[in-house]
Design a protein around this motif. Structure first.
Motif, PDB file in Angstrom:
ATOM      1  N   ALA A 121      -4.886  -4.142   1.069  1.00 14.59           N
ATOM      2  CA  ALA A 121      -4.544  -3.576   2.378  1.00 14.59           C
ATOM      3  C   ALA A 121      -4.457  -4.651   3.454  1.00 14.59           C
ATOM      4  O   ALA A 121      -5.276  -5.566   3.481  1.00 14.59           O
ATOM      5  N   ALA A 127       0.799  -0.955   8.726  1.00 14.33           N
ATOM      6  CA  ALA A 127      -0.307  -1.210   7.806  1.00 14.33           C
ATOM      7  C   ALA A 127       0.198  -0.917   6.400  1.00 14.33           C
ATOM      8  O   ALA A 127       0.958   0.036   6.186  1.00 14.33           O
ATOM      9  N   MET A 140      -0.582  -1.142   1.975  1.00 17.59           N
ATOM     10  CA  MET A 140      -1.620  -1.151   0.936  1.00 17.59           C
ATOM     11  C   MET A 140      -1.074  -0.505  -0.330  1.00 17.59           C
ATOM     12  O   MET A 140       0.000   0.081  -0.329  1.00 17.59           O
ATOM     13  N   HIS A 171       5.011   3.056   4.840  1.00 13.52           N
ATOM     14  CA  HIS A 171       3.987   2.295   5.549  1.00 13.52           C
ATOM     15  C   HIS A 171       3.230   3.218   6.496  1.00 13.52           C
ATOM     16  O   HIS A 171       3.662   4.334   6.770  1.00 13.52           O
ATOM     17  N   VAL A 225      -7.938   1.713  -3.207  1.00 12.32           N
ATOM     18  CA  VAL A 225      -7.103   1.056  -2.192  1.00 12.32           C
ATOM     19  C   VAL A 225      -7.142  -0.445  -2.453  1.00 12.32           C
ATOM     20  O   VAL A 225      -8.209  -1.045  -2.511  1.00 12.32           O
ATOM     21  N   VAL A 272      -9.436  -2.674   7.437  1.00 13.06           N
ATOM     22  CA  VAL A 272      -8.280  -3.431   6.972  1.00 13.06           C
ATOM     23  C   VAL A 272      -8.128  -4.694   7.803  1.00 13.06           C
ATOM     24  O   VAL A 272      -8.144  -4.645   9.031  1.00 13.06           O
TER      25      VAL A 272
END
Ligand SMILES: [Cu+2]
Length: 175
Positions: A28, A42, A44, A101, A25, A137
């Motif tokens: 993010a 959010a 990433m 997203h 990941v 995050v």
């Protein structure tokens, strides 16, 4: 007979190995919100070591978290919930403004720049086995989207239009 037994043990071992998938990941961030805003996105970049499917998301900061897709339909930006997102082995999939997203809805509190949001991603591997990955995050203050792709020429009033579009599904989902 003995040969068969050995073969099946080998198969089980190989299966166990195949389930050790990791998902990288990167970059993010969660878009910050204003006081009255109950939903945000959010974003990433996800790169799995083997083909997996992102099947669900949860966050203590939000009552509901969904995987969304945003696309242009008849010149109108629309977003909709999808039941999963396939991620290819070794290939980065971008979750970014204007595209896929994670939608955080029913937010427990406004999110300010510098806050961090816990999130759990649930993936399903090729053998349909699920595994989770926990993330923390950080929140990027509203209007400071740092993803390079966020600044498309047609999204000059990014903050405003995003807020509007991100508020809408919340109302649609709460029927
Ligand atoms: Cu959305």
């Amino acid at each position: 007979m003995k040969k068969l037994l050995i073969a099946s043990i080998l198969t089980i071992t190989a299966g166990a190995w195949a389930q050790t998938v990791t998902v990288k990941v990167e970059g993010a961030w969660v878009r910050g919100t204003v006081a009255t805003q109950k939903a945000t996105g959010a974003f990433m970049r996800l790169t799995p070591s083997a083909k997996v499917r992102l099947v669900s998301v949860s966050s203590a900061a939000a009552g509901v978290a969904e995987i969304h897709e945003m696309s242009m339909e008849n010149d109108v930006m629309k977003m909709r919930q999808i039941d999963g997102l396939d991620l290819n082995a070794g290939k980065a999939t971008e979750l970014k403004p204007g595209g896929f997203h994670i939608m955080l809805m029913d937010l427990k509190a406004p999110l300010k720049g510098g806050d961090s949001v816990p999130m759990t991603l649930t993936f399903e591997d090729a053998a349909k086995k699920t595994f989770t990955q926990d993330l923390t995050v950080s929140v990027t203050a509203l209007g400071k989207g740092k993803a390079p792709n966020a600044m498309k020429p047609d999204m000059k009033s990014e903050t405003k239009s995003d807020m509007k579009s991100e508020m809408k599904p919340e109302m649609e989902h709460k029927q």
